[in-house]
Scaffold this motif. Structure first.
Motif, mmCIF file in Angstrom:
data_model
loop_
_atom_site.group_PDB
_atom_site.id
_atom_site.type_symbol
_atom_site.label_atom_id
_atom_site.label_comp_id
_atom_site.label_asym_id
_atom_site.label_seq_id
_atom_site.Cartn_x
_atom_site.Cartn_y
_atom_site.Cartn_z
ATOM 1 N N VAL A 224 0.726 -1.535 0.085
ATOM 2 C CA VAL A 224 0.008 -0.364 0.039
ATOM 3 C C VAL A 224 0.698 1.005 -0.679
ATOM 4 O O VAL A 224 1.506 1.315 0.800
ATOM 5 C CB VAL A 224 -0.851 -0.220 0.939
ATOM 6 C CG1 VAL A 224 -1.569 1.180 1.272
ATOM 7 C CG2 VAL A 224 -2.023 -1.481 1.166
ATOM 8 N N SER A 225 0.350 2.682 -1.175
ATOM 9 C CA SER A 225 0.956 3.467 -0.701
ATOM 10 C C SER A 225 0.403 4.476 0.512
ATOM 11 O O SER A 225 -0.682 4.179 -0.633
ATOM 12 C CB SER A 225 1.248 4.440 -1.506
ATOM 13 O OG SER A 225 2.463 5.130 -2.151
ATOM 14 N N LEU A 226 0.842 4.447 1.438
ATOM 15 C CA LEU A 226 0.315 5.109 2.356
ATOM 16 C C LEU A 226 0.805 6.493 2.841
ATOM 17 O O LEU A 226 2.269 6.713 2.901
ATOM 18 C CB LEU A 226 0.436 4.219 3.462
ATOM 19 C CG LEU A 226 -0.774 4.694 4.730
ATOM 20 C CD1 LEU A 226 -1.951 5.050 4.616
ATOM 21 C CD2 LEU A 226 -0.398 3.658 5.709
ATOM 22 N N GLN A 227 0.743 7.524 3.058
ATOM 23 C CA GLN A 227 0.605 8.629 3.047
ATOM 24 C C GLN A 227 -0.073 9.762 3.709
ATOM 25 O O GLN A 227 -1.237 10.164 3.881
ATOM 26 C CB GLN A 227 1.305 9.686 2.308
ATOM 27 C CG GLN A 227 0.081 10.057 1.053
ATOM 28 C CD GLN A 227 0.933 10.942 -0.052
ATOM 29 O OE1 GLN A 227 1.409 11.227 -0.576
ATOM 30 N NE2 GLN A 227 0.244 10.061 -1.178
ATOM 31 N N GLU A 228 0.627 11.004 4.510
ATOM 32 C CA GLU A 228 -0.159 12.023 5.166
ATOM 33 C C GLU A 228 -0.336 13.160 4.084
ATOM 34 O O GLU A 228 0.942 13.150 3.712
ATOM 35 C CB GLU A 228 0.498 12.364 6.548
ATOM 36 C CG GLU A 228 0.140 13.369 6.832
ATOM 37 C CD GLU A 228 0.410 13.879 8.483
ATOM 38 O OE1 GLU A 228 0.078 15.279 8.609
ATOM 39 O OE2 GLU A 228 1.696 13.581 8.597
ATOM 40 N N ALA A 229 -1.579 12.798 3.908
ATOM 41 C CA ALA A 229 -1.931 14.201 2.504
ATOM 42 C C ALA A 229 -3.475 14.770 2.680
ATOM 43 O O ALA A 229 -4.151 13.895 2.865
ATOM 44 C CB ALA A 229 -1.537 13.640 1.021
ATOM 45 N N GLN A 230 -3.766 15.630 2.192
ATOM 46 C CA GLN A 230 -4.605 16.454 1.379
ATOM 47 C C GLN A 230 -5.081 16.104 0.516
ATOM 48 O O GLN A 230 -4.892 15.927 -0.288
ATOM 49 C CB GLN A 230 -4.734 17.712 2.251
ATOM 50 C CG GLN A 230 -4.025 18.435 3.708
ATOM 51 C CD GLN A 230 -5.539 18.872 3.957
ATOM 52 O OE1 GLN A 230 -6.352 18.469 4.169
ATOM 53 N NE2 GLN A 230 -4.934 19.175 5.750
ATOM 54 N N LEU A 231 -5.821 15.433 0.123
ATOM 55 C CA LEU A 231 -6.690 15.600 -1.106
ATOM 56 C C LEU A 231 -6.779 16.550 -2.020
ATOM 57 O O LEU A 231 -6.541 15.815 -3.007
ATOM 58 C CB LEU A 231 -8.003 15.441 -1.217
ATOM 59 C CG LEU A 231 -9.125 14.778 -2.372
ATOM 60 C CD1 LEU A 231 -8.856 13.434 -2.778
ATOM 61 C CD2 LEU A 231 -11.082 15.258 -1.795
ATOM 62 N N PHE A 232 -6.962 17.746 -1.837
ATOM 63 C CA PHE A 232 -6.719 18.145 -2.562
ATOM 64 C C PHE A 232 -5.706 19.218 -3.062
ATOM 65 O O PHE A 232 -4.506 19.755 -3.989
ATOM 66 C CB PHE A 232 -6.875 19.927 -2.280
ATOM 67 C CG PHE A 232 -8.426 19.937 -2.226
ATOM 68 C CD1 PHE A 232 -9.562 19.793 -3.104
ATOM 69 C CD2 PHE A 232 -9.648 20.172 -1.081
ATOM 70 C CE1 PHE A 232 -11.580 19.948 -3.349
ATOM 71 C CE2 PHE A 232 -11.094 19.892 -1.146
ATOM 72 C CZ PHE A 232 -11.949 20.141 -2.309
ATOM 73 N N GLU A 233 -4.173 18.100 -2.879
ATOM 74 C CA GLU A 233 -2.442 19.014 -2.746
ATOM 75 C C GLU A 233 -2.473 17.148 -4.054
ATOM 76 O O GLU A 233 -1.054 17.650 -4.723
ATOM 77 C CB GLU A 233 -1.754 18.034 -1.697
ATOM 78 C CG GLU A 233 -2.173 18.610 -0.245
ATOM 79 C CD GLU A 233 -1.589 18.634 0.799
ATOM 80 O OE1 GLU A 233 -0.864 17.283 0.555
ATOM 81 O OE2 GLU A 233 -1.484 19.106 2.008
#
Length: 347
Positions: A224-233
């Protein structure tokens, strides 16, 4: 007690009305203590073995200067019947505390904590917060706790995922989960469809950490490619590429009213030409728990609250999404799955 005192209590203070509420107040005291005892770690501590007050103080990191206050708190537990004291050691006694302390009841304990810490507070504080204009923020939430309590919905979300995957002869190959929660749906999809190329994001670091720990325990973290991020980013993929399915589980109401149309447009740009969007969400008009959840979000800086079912369907149609449909996932409750295909005009 003197007869004159009794008369004053009955006729002047109307004590009988308070006595009628005895069960209600006792329930409030019991719930407050059990919730705090669970959050502090006391219940799990006493589930392992009875303890004296000094070992409890050490485990809860209470200094000697506050030991008398700790005893006062433990006395509350004794008073409501959730604790017992025998031979100088505290034991779990009440049904509520014993239920919350069992590791197999982790989801139940998390749900109870969410109700007492957030729903109850929202109902109590609503008039003051409305008058003073003080809004809740995401910082007022424990993201890991919400991820744990949301696990009660897992069977229903799994049903919605199965529904989305069954729509086309060729199941989705590239999937993005927006809001990874505790990571359960990621591992569920990989078990059902091992060939998936799976990505997931969440805007709260503690939630990403929780999902990462779950996937690692399942031996699936590398898949899984898992990251802390905002959708709009997230940037749109090259033309003709993109995800076959994007899911938003129990988080559509994290976006403000004016952001929701932009969200749908942005998601459309992340999808492959014939890709689909799956949303699972509580909607307005449900049980007291759903009403309290809606209240919390209307008191937050998000302000919009839960969507209405017809409102969300209308928004999908207005944004040009094709084949927009929905289904009730939880019988007797306003919990729905929404599925739609990418607008033909999306870039």
């Amino acid at each position: 007690m003197k007869l004159a005192t009794l008369k004053k209590l009955i006729f002047e203070k109307n004590v009988l009305s308070f006595l009628r509420l005895g069960g209600e107040t006792q329930s409030l005291y019991r719930s407050a203590f059990a919730s705090a005892a669970d959050a502090s770690g006391l219940l799990s501590l006493l589930h392992e073995a009875p303890r004296d007050s000094h070992s409890i103080a050490q485990a809860l990191r209470v200094g000697p200067e506050r030991h008398h206050a700790l005893l006062a708190w433990l006395d509350c537990g004794l008073g409501v019947g959730e604790l017992a004291l025998r031979g100088g050691r505290y034991h779990l006694k009440g049904k509520l505390s014993r239920l919350l302390a069992r590791p197999r009841n982790d989801v139940t304990a998390a749900m109870f904590a969410e109700v007492t810490r957030y729903h109850f507070d929202a109902i109590l504080a609503a008039p003051t917060r409305l008058r003073e204009g003080r809004a809740y923020t995401l910082d007022d939430q424990d993201g890991a706790l919400i991820a744990r309590s949301s696990r009660i919905l897992e069977p229903f979300v799994e049903e919605a995922i199965d529904w989305a995957f069954a729509q086309d002869p060729q199941p989705p190959q590239r999937v993005l989960e927006v809001g990874c929660g505790a990571g359960h749906y990621l591992s569920y999809m990989l078990r059902q469809w091992p060939q998936l190329r799976l990505s997931a994001i969440d805007m709260q670091a503690e939630v990403v950490a929780s999902a990462r720990a779950h996937l690692k325990a399942q031996g699936l973290l590398e898949r899984v490619s898992l990251q802390e991020a905002q959708l709009f980013e997230l940037a749109p993929p090259p033309a003709g590429q993109g995800f076959d399915l994007i899911t938003l589980h129990n988080n559509f109401y994290y976006f403000k009213t004016e952001e929701r149309r932009a969200l749908l447009d942005h998601v459309a740009g992340l999808l492959a030409p014939d890709g689909r969007l799956l949303i699972t969400s509580s909607c307005q008009g449900g049980s007291p728990a759903v009403a309290a959840l809606h209240l919390w979000w209307t008191l937050s800086d998000i302000d919009a609250g839960l969507p209405r079912r017809d409102q969300l369907l209308g928004l999908l149609q207005e944004a040009g999404w094709r084949d927009a449909t929905h289904r009730q996932l939880l019988p007797g409750e306003s919990y729905y799955g929404f599925l739609a295909r990418r607008p033909a005009q999306a870039q």
